[in-house]
Design a protein around this motif. Structure first.
Motif, PDB file in Angstrom:
ATOM      1  N   ALA A   1      36.134  15.171 -93.134  1.00  0.00           N
ATOM      2  CA  ALA A   1      37.481  14.728 -92.756  1.00  0.00           C
ATOM      3  C   ALA A   1      37.601  14.550 -91.247  1.00  0.00           C
ATOM      4  O   ALA A   1      37.043  15.339 -90.468  1.00  0.00           O
ATOM      5  N   PRO A   2      38.338  13.512 -90.791  1.00  0.00           N
ATOM      6  CA  PRO A   2      38.575  13.332 -89.354  1.00  0.00           C
ATOM      7  C   PRO A   2      39.315  14.542 -88.778  1.00  0.00           C
ATOM      8  O   PRO A   2      40.102  15.199 -89.474  1.00  0.00           O
ATOM      9  N   ALA A   3      39.067  14.826 -87.488  1.00  0.00           N
ATOM     10  CA  ALA A   3      39.778  15.915 -86.816  1.00  0.00           C
ATOM     11  C   ALA A   3      41.227  15.508 -86.551  1.00  0.00           C
ATOM     12  O   ALA A   3      41.574  14.329 -86.568  1.00  0.00           O
TER      13      ALA A   3
ATOM     14  N   HIS B   1      47.704  16.865 -69.383  1.00  0.00           N
ATOM     15  CA  HIS B   1      46.476  17.004 -68.596  1.00  0.00           C
ATOM     16  C   HIS B   1      45.518  17.923 -69.344  1.00  0.00           C
ATOM     17  O   HIS B   1      45.915  18.990 -69.839  1.00  0.00           O
ATOM     18  N   VAL B   2      44.258  17.510 -69.463  1.00  0.00           N
ATOM     19  CA  VAL B   2      43.241  18.307 -70.143  1.00  0.00           C
ATOM     20  C   VAL B   2      42.071  18.552 -69.213  1.00  0.00           C
ATOM     21  O   VAL B   2      41.872  17.816 -68.230  1.00  0.00           O
ATOM     22  N   LYS B   3      41.318  19.590 -69.525  1.00  0.00           N
ATOM     23  CA  LYS B   3      40.137  19.928 -68.731  1.00  0.00           C
ATOM     24  C   LYS B   3      38.868  19.665 -69.533  1.00  0.00           C
ATOM     25  O   LYS B   3      38.901  19.589 -70.763  1.00  0.00           O
ATOM     26  N   MET B   4      37.753  19.539 -68.825  1.00  0.00           N
ATOM     27  CA  MET B   4      36.471  19.283 -69.482  1.00  0.00           C
ATOM     28  C   MET B   4      36.080  20.489 -70.345  1.00  0.00           C
ATOM     29  O   MET B   4      36.116  21.633 -69.887  1.00  0.00           O
ATOM     30  N   GLY B   5      35.751  20.206 -71.585  1.00  0.00           N
ATOM     31  CA  GLY B   5      35.392  21.267 -72.515  1.00  0.00           C
ATOM     32  C   GLY B   5      36.562  21.807 -73.297  1.00  0.00           C
ATOM     33  O   GLY B   5      36.382  22.667 -74.176  1.00  0.00           O
ATOM     34  N   GLN B   6      37.775  21.311 -73.046  1.00  0.00           N
ATOM     35  CA  GLN B   6      38.954  21.771 -73.761  1.00  0.00           C
ATOM     36  C   GLN B   6      39.006  21.149 -75.152  1.00  0.00           C
ATOM     37  O   GLN B   6      38.741  19.963 -75.331  1.00  0.00           O
ATOM     38  N   LYS B   7      39.385  21.970 -76.130  1.00  0.00           N
ATOM     39  CA  LYS B   7      39.532  21.432 -77.478  1.00  0.00           C
ATOM     40  C   LYS B   7      40.747  20.516 -77.518  1.00  0.00           C
ATOM     41  O   LYS B   7      41.851  20.902 -77.116  1.00  0.00           O
ATOM     42  N   ILE B   8      40.557  19.287 -78.010  1.00  0.00           N
ATOM     43  CA  ILE B   8      41.656  18.325 -78.081  1.00  0.00           C
ATOM     44  C   ILE B   8      41.983  17.934 -79.523  1.00  0.00           C
ATOM     45  O   ILE B   8      42.982  17.265 -79.773  1.00  0.00           O
ATOM     46  N   ALA B   9      41.127  18.351 -80.465  1.00  0.00           N
ATOM     47  CA  ALA B   9      41.371  18.058 -81.880  1.00  0.00           C
ATOM     48  C   ALA B   9      40.768  19.160 -82.722  1.00  0.00           C
ATOM     49  O   ALA B   9      39.658  19.640 -82.443  1.00  0.00           O
TER      50      ALA B   9
ATOM     51  N   SER C   1      34.986  18.824 -88.061  1.00  0.00           N
ATOM     52  CA  SER C   1      34.496  19.384 -86.811  1.00  0.00           C
ATOM     53  C   SER C   1      35.544  19.260 -85.716  1.00  0.00           C
ATOM     54  O   SER C   1      36.267  18.255 -85.637  1.00  0.00           O
ATOM     55  N   ALA C   2      35.604  20.301 -84.878  1.00  0.00           N
ATOM     56  CA  ALA C   2      36.484  20.255 -83.711  1.00  0.00           C
ATOM     57  C   ALA C   2      35.938  19.253 -82.696  1.00  0.00           C
ATOM     58  O   ALA C   2      34.742  18.965 -82.657  1.00  0.00           O
ATOM     59  N   ILE C   3      36.849  18.732 -81.862  1.00  0.00           N
ATOM     60  CA  ILE C   3      36.462  17.749 -80.849  1.00  0.00           C
ATOM     61  C   ILE C   3      37.031  18.192 -79.507  1.00  0.00           C
ATOM     62  O   ILE C   3      38.162  18.686 -79.426  1.00  0.00           O
ATOM     63  N   HIS C   4      36.248  18.001 -78.452  1.00  0.00           N
ATOM     64  CA  HIS C   4      36.601  18.469 -77.114  1.00  0.00           C
ATOM     65  C   HIS C   4      36.570  17.320 -76.112  1.00  0.00           C
ATOM     66  O   HIS C   4      35.887  16.318 -76.321  1.00  0.00           O
ATOM     67  N   SER C   5      37.277  17.523 -75.019  1.00  0.00           N
ATOM     68  CA  SER C   5      37.312  16.506 -73.978  1.00  0.00           C
ATOM     69  C   SER C   5      36.027  16.549 -73.156  1.00  0.00           C
ATOM     70  O   SER C   5      35.571  17.621 -72.744  1.00  0.00           O
ATOM     71  N   SER C   6      35.466  15.394 -72.900  1.00  0.00           N
ATOM     72  CA  SER C   6      34.225  15.324 -72.108  1.00  0.00           C
ATOM     73  C   SER C   6      34.494  15.152 -70.613  1.00  0.00           C
ATOM     74  O   SER C   6      33.560  15.136 -69.815  1.00  0.00           O
ATOM     75  N   VAL C   7      35.767  15.019 -70.237  1.00  0.00           N
ATOM     76  CA  VAL C   7      36.161  14.898 -68.820  1.00  0.00           C
ATOM     77  C   VAL C   7      37.427  15.709 -68.614  1.00  0.00           C
ATOM     78  O   VAL C   7      38.071  16.158 -69.561  1.00  0.00           O
ATOM     79  N   SER C   8      37.794  15.873 -67.352  1.00  0.00           N
ATOM     80  CA  SER C   8      39.136  16.384 -67.059  1.00  0.00           C
ATOM     81  C   SER C   8      39.991  15.196 -66.640  1.00  0.00           C
ATOM     82  O   SER C   8      39.509  14.277 -65.971  1.00  0.00           O
ATOM     83  N   GLY C   9      41.254  15.220 -67.060  1.00  0.00           N
ATOM     84  CA  GLY C   9      42.110  14.082 -66.758  1.00  0.00           C
ATOM     85  C   GLY C   9      43.349  14.081 -67.635  1.00  0.00           C
ATOM     86  O   GLY C   9      43.748  15.113 -68.187  1.00  0.00           O
ATOM     87  N   THR C  10      43.932  12.910 -67.793  1.00  0.00           N
ATOM     88  CA  THR C  10      45.205  12.773 -68.498  1.00  0.00           C
ATOM     89  C   THR C  10      45.037  11.988 -69.795  1.00  0.00           C
ATOM     90  O   THR C  10      44.370  10.949 -69.816  1.00  0.00           O
ATOM     91  N   VAL C  11      45.645  12.506 -70.861  1.00  0.00           N
ATOM     92  CA  VAL C  11      45.666  11.785 -72.134  1.00  0.00           C
ATOM     93  C   VAL C  11      46.618  10.595 -71.982  1.00  0.00           C
ATOM     94  O   VAL C  11      47.830  10.779 -71.784  1.00  0.00           O
TER      95      VAL C  11
ATOM     96  N   LYS D   1      32.709  25.098 -81.124  1.00  0.00           N
ATOM     97  CA  LYS D   1      32.220  24.187 -80.085  1.00  0.00           C
ATOM     98  C   LYS D   1      31.936  22.787 -80.639  1.00  0.00           C
ATOM     99  O   LYS D   1      31.393  21.935 -79.928  1.00  0.00           O
ATOM    100  N   GLY D   2      32.280  22.557 -81.894  1.00  0.00           N
ATOM    101  CA  GLY D   2      32.213  21.204 -82.447  1.00  0.00           C
ATOM    102  C   GLY D   2      30.813  20.637 -82.598  1.00  0.00           C
ATOM    103  O   GLY D   2      30.611  19.429 -82.450  1.00  0.00           O
ATOM    104  N   ILE D   3      29.856  21.491 -82.936  1.00  0.00           N
ATOM    105  CA  ILE D   3      28.463  21.030 -83.005  1.00  0.00           C
ATOM    106  C   ILE D   3      28.172  20.454 -84.389  1.00  0.00           C
ATOM    107  O   ILE D   3      28.443  21.086 -85.414  1.00  0.00           O
TER     108      ILE D   3
END
Length: 654
Positions: free
Chosen positions: A264-266, A275-283, A291-301, A354-356
């Protein structure tokens, strides 16, 4: 279409003579090769049974088998079909099929058909001289052993001087063909029948037995080493296999799909403007297989909206993040502690959080594999990378060997497996030597060198190679006590435990004969394929196909404005191959190379007729879509496409 079939039923008068004094017959019929695939039952079989019954013979059974000369597949079907009470076996095929059956049973074997002499060589064989299509077949009187092929002198070139210690006077390493015939006929109680036969010999050119034997044996060894079937496509590994991994420049924006794993999709847990940080769970994972999904950058959604998906080519929900260029780490990105101090459940929870997922292409959530409901004997890491062109896993082994070993140890502890294996193809000798050196003092970890053959890296092939076990039809590796993961997945687990970094980046090969600057890059998930191709100097020429993955199992990409996913191991640019499909000629090459021992020729016919039950009966769901059948197809039929159509129909219950 012209019919190139190679045998026909003997005349009734001949059959009457052969049938005399024989009863309780089992009839084996070859479904002819080299003809249009329009009928599965050959008329010779029914006609033969009619003639036998006219003589009052008891036919105990009949088996119709595709490509009777294909010994590995035929042996399974024949032995299962042979009824008790059979006293004589009649074979309706060319000489190759008769020899194949004769070698499988101690019962008398007889030919019901005559070989048709045609231009060129004859039938399916490992060598062009295995059967000369001579039209004068002796197999009925010799117990299924061909005196032309199996005798060095080939029944000609002067009188035989006799065997010495069972060996031929011409070649002392060769068993005397006639001695073999004599022994078989004696065993079957038919020696007088042989000795009383008047044999009229024709003149044939001398057969070089030593050359043929060496050629056939070498082909068989290569073909059956490790597993049945497979192919040897041109590798093109040299384009990037000596280029170490470099970090790809940070993207300005990333597009992170919610569906980049099996299941199933996250479900997004961030909002536009946040604003999100690198490595933060976003889904968050939505269900057990997700699987969980995380941000690969820091920045703004900046958007949560449907975007073009890399694999499907359709729109799917994605989170779009505009990078601030700072790569500020989220507070959750921190080491989990020493591996020795972590429990199996804690390791599995880290892998889940960690969404592996599987990074070899399938994207199956790794935590689900590690929490197997059955005892696990072995964790098997796939470092074969058998797809042509791709070199990402090779470079992971070289540049991150310690991380791969650490990840393997973590998976062994999490699953309770007492042993770990890293399988590497023999075209990566530098990786083999490095991993052997680093695991020399680890008695529970072994480096297995596998022969370079596609698809050696498929999990069922690896299990057969390493464990000598066959995953049952419809089964999973855990059914034979195995967990199979990619070496890049092991590195991701190492990162998750040792640094706390979730799966937000991966090593990707950018290569192909049409790519200007091939290389291996550490790329952030969500980076645009178009940006990566531009960074590598664009592609050469106009008639170019770009695929995500390898040339055999990769996905063609028409629009490069799609993101890299967790399971995207390569971007390749290759020459566009135009293929015009024609009718299947039933040559059997697809059955020869199918590593799952299936008969793909039926899938194309059934798909065109929308006969989904027929496809299911031919074990379509066991197909791994490796593309060997399509690669070898003489008629250029898009077999994989039709296989996928059939699978979809079966899953939808059509």
């Amino acid at each position: 279409m012209e019919d190139y079939t190679k045998f026909k039923l003997k005349r009734k008068e001949e059959l009457d003579a052969v049938l005399a004094g024989k009863d309780d017959l089992f009839v084996v019929a070859c479904n002819k090769c080299f003809k249009e695939l329009d009928s599965f039952d050959e008329p010779e079989c029914g006609l033969f049974e009619e003639i036998a019954k006219e003589q009052g013979k008891n036919v105990v059974g009949c088996a119709k088998i595709d490509f009777l000369c294909n010994e590995p597949l035929t042996s399974k079907t024949f032995q299962a079909a042979l009824p008790q009470g059979t006293k004589n076996v009649f074979v309706n095929s060319c000489g190759l099929g008769i020899q194949t059956i004769a070698a499988m049973t101690e019962l008398p074997v007889y030919a019901g058909c005559d070989t048709i002499a045609v231009d060129g060589q004859h039938g399916m064989a490992l060598t062009t001289t295995l059967c000369e299509a001579c039209g004068q077949c002796y197999l009925n009187m010799t117990g299924g052993i061909c005196p032309v092929v199996d005798c060095s002198k080939g029944l000609l070139n002067g009188q035989c001087g006799g065997a010495k210690n069972g060996k031929c006077e011409v070649d002392k390493e060769m068993d005397c063909g006639w001695q073999l015939i004599y022994e078989r006929m004696e065993k079957q109680g038919r020696l007088e029948e042989l000795l009383n036969q008047p044999v009229e010999l024709r003149d044939y050119s001398k057969i070089n037995y030593k050359f043929i034997s060496e050629y056939v044996n070498s082909n068989r060894e290569e073909r059956y080493e490790g597993y049945y079937g497979g192919i040897h496509p041109v590798e093109y590994k040299e384009l990037s296999d000596s280029i170490s991994v470099v970090r790809f420049p940070d993207p300005l924006n990333v597009v992170i799909p919610m569906s980049q794993h099996a299941g199933a999709p996250a479900e997004p847990i961030v909002e536009v403007g946040q604003h999100v940080k690198m490595g933060q769970k976003i889904a968050e994972a939505k269900g057990f297989i997700s699987s969980a999904i995380h941000s690969s950058v820091s920045g703004t959604v900046v958007a949560i909206e449907p975007r073009l998906h890399t694999v499907s080519g359709l729109e799917a929900l994605a989170i779009v993040i505009q990078s601030d260029g700072k790569n500020t780490l989220h507070e959750s990105v921190k080491p989990a502690g020493e591996l020795d101090n972590l429990s199996p459940d804690e390791i599995i929870e880290i892998v889940r959080e960690k969404g592996i997922v599987g990074m070899g292409g399938a994207g199956f959530p790794t935590a689900v594999k590690l929490k197997a409901p059955k005892p696990i004997e072995l964790v098997l890491l796939n470092g074969c990378e058998c797809e042509p062109i791709l070199t990402a896993d090779h470079q992971v082994l070289l540049d991150y060997a310690d991380d791969v070993i650490y990840g393997l140890k973590a998976m062994m502890k999490a699953s309770g497996a007492p042993k770990g294996v890293i399988a590497i193809e023999d075209n990566k000798q530098d990786a083999v030597e490095l991993l052997q050196e680093k695991t020399a003092d680890l008695p529970n970890i072994e480096i297995v060198v596998a022969k370079t053959k596609y698809p050696q890296g498929a999990e069922k092939m690896l299990i057969k190679k390493v464990m000598g076990k066959q995953v049952p039809s419809g089964g999973l590796p855990m059914d034979v006590g195995a967990i199979v993961c990619n070496v890049s997945t092991a590195k991701a687990i190492s990162d998750a435990i040792q640094t706390g970094m979730p799966l937000i980046e991966r090593v990707v090969t950018v290569s192909g004969e049409r790519m200007n600057k091939p290389g291996n890059y550490l790329v952030k998930i969500g980076t645009s394929v178009k940006d990566i191709v531009s960074h590598c100097g664009e592609v050469k020429g106009d008639d170019v196909t770009v695929k995500i993955g390898g040339p055999m199992m990769g996905f063609k990409v028409e629009n490069l404005n799609v993101p890299m996913l967790k399971c995207s191991n390569g971007i390749i640019a290759i020459e566009t191959i135009v293929k015009e499909a024609v009718e299947c000629i039933k040559c059997g090459r697809c059955a020869d190379v199918c590593p799952m021992e299936l008969r793909p020729l039926y899938y194309t016919k059934y798909a065109l007729n929308e006969d989904w039950e027929g496809m299911k009966a031919q074990n379509l769901m066991d197909c791994i879509e490796c593309g060997c059948c399509e690669y070898i197809c003489s008629s250029k039929i898009p077999l994989v496409e039709r296989i996928k159509i059939g699978k979809t129909a079966i899953r939808e219950g059509k």
